[in-house]
Motif scaffolding. Structure first.
Motif, PDB file in Angstrom:
ATOM      1  N   LEU A 272      73.075  33.292 -13.253  1.00  0.00           N
ATOM      2  CA  LEU A 272      73.653  32.433 -14.261  1.00  0.00           C
ATOM      3  C   LEU A 272      73.147  30.924 -14.323  1.00  0.00           C
ATOM      4  O   LEU A 272      72.960  30.259 -13.063  1.00  0.00           O
ATOM      5  CB  LEU A 272      75.267  32.131 -13.651  1.00  0.00           C
ATOM      6  N   ARG A 307      83.314  38.008 -21.157  1.00  0.00           N
ATOM      7  CA  ARG A 307      82.877  38.044 -19.768  1.00  0.00           C
ATOM      8  C   ARG A 307      82.231  39.536 -19.596  1.00  0.00           C
ATOM      9  O   ARG A 307      81.320  39.601 -18.600  1.00  0.00           O
ATOM     10  CB  ARG A 307      84.274  37.934 -19.011  1.00  0.00           C
ATOM     11  N   ALA A 310      78.888  39.501 -21.013  1.00  0.00           N
ATOM     12  CA  ALA A 310      77.653  38.684 -20.358  1.00  0.00           C
ATOM     13  C   ALA A 310      77.294  39.283 -19.031  1.00  0.00           C
ATOM     14  O   ALA A 310      76.031  39.187 -18.704  1.00  0.00           O
ATOM     15  CB  ALA A 310      78.440  37.350 -20.178  1.00  0.00           C
ATOM     16  N   MET A 316      71.667  35.881 -17.020  1.00  0.00           N
ATOM     17  CA  MET A 316      72.858  34.999 -17.775  1.00  0.00           C
ATOM     18  C   MET A 316      72.356  33.505 -18.093  1.00  0.00           C
ATOM     19  O   MET A 316      72.849  32.552 -17.442  1.00  0.00           O
ATOM     20  CB  MET A 316      74.153  35.049 -17.337  1.00  0.00           C
ATOM     21  N   ARG A 318      70.889  30.428 -20.575  1.00  0.00           N
ATOM     22  CA  ARG A 318      71.516  29.607 -21.554  1.00  0.00           C
ATOM     23  C   ARG A 318      71.648  30.536 -22.897  1.00  0.00           C
ATOM     24  O   ARG A 318      72.775  30.537 -23.527  1.00  0.00           O
ATOM     25  CB  ARG A 318      70.753  28.274 -22.067  1.00  0.00           C
ATOM     26  N   VAL A 321      74.205  33.654 -22.398  1.00  0.00           N
ATOM     27  CA  VAL A 321      75.303  33.363 -22.420  1.00  0.00           C
ATOM     28  C   VAL A 321      75.904  33.044 -23.875  1.00  0.00           C
ATOM     29  O   VAL A 321      77.329  33.348 -24.122  1.00  0.00           O
ATOM     30  CB  VAL A 321      75.772  32.090 -21.371  1.00  0.00           C
ATOM     31  N   SER A 322      75.182  32.024 -24.388  1.00  0.00           N
ATOM     32  CA  SER A 322      75.470  31.736 -25.938  1.00  0.00           C
ATOM     33  C   SER A 322      75.768  33.085 -26.748  1.00  0.00           C
ATOM     34  O   SER A 322      76.735  33.302 -27.548  1.00  0.00           O
ATOM     35  CB  SER A 322      74.294  30.731 -26.618  1.00  0.00           C
ATOM     36  N   ALA A 325      78.922  34.756 -25.831  1.00  0.00           N
ATOM     37  CA  ALA A 325      80.065  34.170 -26.349  1.00  0.00           C
ATOM     38  C   ALA A 325      80.259  34.238 -27.783  1.00  0.00           C
ATOM     39  O   ALA A 325      81.521  34.573 -28.151  1.00  0.00           O
ATOM     40  CB  ALA A 325      79.974  32.499 -25.986  1.00  0.00           C
ATOM     41  N   PRO A 332      80.475  28.840 -25.766  1.00  0.00           N
ATOM     42  CA  PRO A 332      79.485  29.270 -24.824  1.00  0.00           C
ATOM     43  C   PRO A 332      79.468  28.574 -23.472  1.00  0.00           C
ATOM     44  O   PRO A 332      79.338  28.865 -22.501  1.00  0.00           O
ATOM     45  CB  PRO A 332      78.264  29.016 -25.391  1.00  0.00           C
ATOM     46  N   GLY A 336      80.455  29.988 -19.663  1.00  0.00           N
ATOM     47  CA  GLY A 336      79.581  29.688 -18.449  1.00  0.00           C
ATOM     48  C   GLY A 336      80.458  29.095 -17.328  1.00  0.00           C
ATOM     49  O   GLY A 336      80.156  29.769 -16.124  1.00  0.00           O
ATOM     50  N   LEU A 339      82.023  32.331 -15.794  1.00  0.00           N
ATOM     51  CA  LEU A 339      81.236  33.097 -15.320  1.00  0.00           C
ATOM     52  C   LEU A 339      80.794  32.851 -13.677  1.00  0.00           C
ATOM     53  O   LEU A 339      80.295  33.633 -12.978  1.00  0.00           O
ATOM     54  CB  LEU A 339      79.988  33.365 -16.090  1.00  0.00           C
ATOM     55  N   SER A 343      79.236  35.293 -10.569  1.00  0.00           N
ATOM     56  CA  SER A 343      77.827  35.405 -10.387  1.00  0.00           C
ATOM     57  C   SER A 343      77.460  35.510  -9.017  1.00  0.00           C
ATOM     58  O   SER A 343      77.989  34.892  -8.046  1.00  0.00           O
ATOM     59  CB  SER A 343      77.162  34.164 -11.260  1.00  0.00           C
TER      60      SER A 343
END
Length: 767
Positions: A272, A307, A310, A316, A318, A321-322, A325, A332, A336, A339, A343
């Motif tokens: 992440l 979740r 992702a 994961m 940027r 994750v975006s 989301a 997003p 994060g 998460l 992670s």
């Protein structure tokens, strides 16, 4: 006594279980002045102090369902009344607590109710949700009488909703550990120095200790620390946190993790990347609640699907994750944050673990995670941590807050202003450091904060920006005032007023030694490795960063040979401020002569933008055929990229930059993109009242004030800048250290051991 969990149990905290199963509805981050952690503890104490002498507090409870072991500490139990209490502190009217928050609180209370009935063989219990208003000191108790069977059914229902996830997480953990145990180093053979660093990192993670490692650029420090930390996860670590100062460091870590996974495609490694809110926000003009932002509306209802999406991707960053989301219509940034719990490796900025309200540290402590900590470019930690634990407030900020404050708030703000001005009137010097913070000033700040908090709570957090900003500043000041000691300075700066206008000025708590704040966070990790190309002398970093006394030290030999880098010490030239005009011709001739001998791309580092401009102007006047480009103050990302783009392969010219600025470290110009550097300064911080007081504090604490305040920080910037020249085992280049103080034995001893500097006589000025 709570029995230890069996090897097959999946252990989950009551709070984590309930947050997973009971949170519903919108994300709602409208500011409400919730009690601080200290106020929360005090509020719990105030409530429990009102109970009888047989009232029990902090009752350790646990229970099982399937593979789940659920555990936690109930706030209080009154056996005489058979009443279990879950205490929540707040400010303002209790009716303002959102319904979905109350549902979560009730879930926690009832899970504790079941665990208590099971432990005490109770047939029923009164479950009380006690809300305590910090401002009014009033309690609001919501009570339900619950039978043991109903509580057991409630507990089982929530466990069943979590069990699928627990089985999935257990399977993931087993697969992860099995794959990690079989990992092989991605590059096949270790480079020179890499194996030594990797071995020290693995032992730190396995055995639970701290390592400070100085390792030169070019050996592959990122892979040499990431790989062994992953190996140590098998049976030892829950998570790895890779912390860095800049975006470039994050990317290097993500690239290394990608390489590990490419070589081990069966490795189910959840990586992440944490980014700042302003980088992740899709609607920067909207507030973080369902009435304003569509991505906050129904956030907790859609979170489970987002979740799952992702985590299925494993990588994961940027963008990923975006994408996950937005596919499910949620924020997003806050996806994060969620998460982190699930992670394996988290890559982010220092502040996520070391700041005053650091999320990663808080989660580590709350969940009792065994964490492996990797701190990249650790030489940056001193200044970064000093900023984390410093705060400054200006009278102009108070005035701006007062202008928009409603009438009831003006009295406490005026009282604070009077006390502030009294302090300024008594001050003899424009800048002054005090041994302690006046208690009268603290009291007036506390009264202003209490009044502001009560007002904001009644308004649901809605307030003008200037008022909120000043409130946050006061909170930060009071938080650091509680921890004030010899590690910080309390200073007051008085601005010269015009005519009969009242004196203006600012108050500051300025951290000098971050060690007392960082030490508990380092201790909170199972193992920690702090690494950089410049950690010399190590005593300085150990003392200022709060590393434990038994911290292992490692100075890794690099892959570079002395003949790759010609290091020239220029005697007879002073770059001190008073000597700069006289030294300009000689410095320009040194640079021009080097360029004529070997044309190519060079960087010149000066102590300030003004000095760099004068050097560039002088060389352009005397050698107009030599291409020159300059770093500008406040240069944006595009400007920085354009500056670096001038360093082309086979190019020729000279860039002028500021030592310690954007181009002094983290810049990679391998091969003939950069063949030399001129460092026209010793890099010493400016001599001013602030630094002089810092020096005295360092002297009192460590007995080495000048070196700790001026010499070591300056030489660290010099070595970092020089490190831009040799980036690979095949690079060759030269460095010119231009100042007579570089010739001193004490200064030369701080230069890298593989350098072989030689004295270059001062040239005569050409006619």
């Amino acid at each position: 006594m709570t029995p230890p969990p069996a090897a097959h149990d999946y252990v989950v905290a009551v709070r984590t279980l309930c947050e997973f199963t009971a949170r519903r509805g919108d994300l709602d981050l409208r500011f409400t002045p919730s009690p601080s952690a200290q106020e929360g503890v005090a509020g719990h104490s105030a409530v429990t102090a009102r109970r009888g002498s047989d009232y029990e507090t902090e009752i350790a409870l646990s229970g099982s369902h399937g593979l789940l072991r659920v555990r936690g500490r109930a706030d209080g139990y009154d056996a005489r009344r058979n009443r279990l209490e879950e205490i929540k502190t707040h400010r303002g009217r209790v009716e303002r607590i959102p319904e979905n928050h109350r549902a979560l609180h009730w879930a926690q209370a009832k899970v504790y109710g079941h665990l208590l009935c099971q432990a005490r063989k109770l047939s029923e219990v009164d479950v009380a949700l006690v809300y305590f208003d910090i401002g009014s000191q009033q309690e609001t108790a919501l009570v339900e009488t619950c039978g043991a069977d109903a509580l057991r059914a409630f507990f089982i229902d929530h466990c069943e909703r979590f069990l699928h996830w627990a089985r999935q997480e257990t399977a993931h953990r087993r697969a992860r550990e099995s794959a990690m145990a079989a990992l092989r180093f991605p590059h096949g053979e270790f480079r020179a120095g890499q194996r030594e660093l990797a071995t020290a990192t693995f032992r730190a993670a396995r055995d639970g200790h701290c390592v400070m490692a100085q390792a030169p650029t070019g050996i592959g420090k990122t892979m040499a620390t990431v790989f062994p930390m992953l190996k140590a996860c098998a049976g030892t670590l829950d998570k790895v946190f890779f912390l860095c100062a800049k975006t470039a460091g994050r990317q290097l870590a993500l690239d290394a993790l990608d390489r590990v996974r490419r070589d081990a495609p069966a490795l189910p490694l959840r990586t992440l990347e944490l980014v700042a809110r302003e980088q992740a926000c899709e609607h920067p003009g909207k507030a973080c609640h369902g009435d304003s932002c569509p991505l906050a509306r129904g956030f907790h209802d859609r979170l489970p699907q987002a979740r799952e999406t992702a985590l299925a991707a494993y990588r994961m960053n940027r963008a990923a994750v975006s994408q996950a989301a937005l596919a499910h219509g949620i924020c997003p940034y806050f996806l994060g944050q969620e998460l982190v719990r699930w992670s394996d490796v988290v890559v982010g900025d220092y502040n996520y673990y070391f700041d005053t309200s650091a999320m990663l540290y808080a989660l580590t402590t709350a969940n009792q995670w065994k964490v492996g900590l990797l701190v990249d470019e650790a030489h940056n930690m001193i200044e970064r941590a000093r900023r984390m634990y410093s705060v400054h407030l200006g009278l102009d900020e108070l005035a701006a807050a007062r202008r928009v404050a409603p009438a009831p708030l003006r009295k406490p703000l005026d009282a604070l202003r009077r006390g502030w001005r009294e302090l300024l009137k008594l001050q003899e010097e424009p800048y002054q450091v005090y041994e302690r913070i006046p208690q009268s000033l603290i009291s007036r700040m506390q009264q202003a904060v209490a009044a502001l908090a009560d007002h904001l709570a009644e308004q649901g957090g809605e307030a003008p920006e200037n008022l909120l900003r000043f409130y946050f500043g006061l909170l930060a000041f009071l938080r650091l005032a509680d921890a004030f000691g010899e590690h910080s300075l309390f200073d007051v700066t008085r601005d010269t007023g015009q005519g009969k206008a009242p004196a203006q000025g600012s108050l500051g708590i300025r951290n000098v030694v971050p060690a007392p704040f960082l030490a508990p966070r380092l201790a909170g990790a199972h193992g920690a490795v702090l690494f950089s190309a410049t950690l010399n002398p190590m005593d300085f970093y150990q003392d200022t960063l709060g590393l434990p006394r038994d911290c292992r030290r490692l100075d890794v030999a690099g892959p570079f040979r002395a003949e790759q880098l010609s290091v020239h010490l220029v005697g007879g030239v002073s770059t001190r401020y008073r000597d700069r005009d006289a030294s300009l011709p000689a410095i320009v001739e040194i640079m021009a002569s080097a360029y004529r001998r070997q044309p190519g791309n060079y960087l010149c580092f000066a102590s300030s933008f003004e000095y760099a401009d004068r050097l560039a102007g002088h060389i352009q006047a005397r050698h107009p055929d030599l291409p020159v480009w300059r770093q500008a103050a406040g240069m944006d990302a595009d400007g920085r990229q354009a500056f670096l783009a001038r360093f082309t392969p086979d190019g020729q010219g000279m860039g002028f930059a500021v030592l310690g600025g954007a181009f002094g470290e983290g810049v990679d110009l391998p091969g003939d993109r950069l063949i030399g550097a001129f460092i026209v300064t010793l890099g010493l911080p400016q001599v001013n009242p602030v630094n002089e007081h810092m020096m005295r504090r360092m002297q009192a604490r460590f007995g080495n004030g000048y070196d700790y305040t001026y010499l070591y920080p300056g030489l660290q910037k010099v070595v970092q800048a020089a490190g831009r020249v040799i980036r690979t085992e095949n690079d060759r280049g030269s460095v010119y250290l231009i100042d007579d103080r570089f010739c001193r034995a004490k200064v030369r001893a701080l230069l890298p051991s593989w350098w072989r500097p030689r004295l270059l006589p001062r040239p005569t000025r050409e006619s």
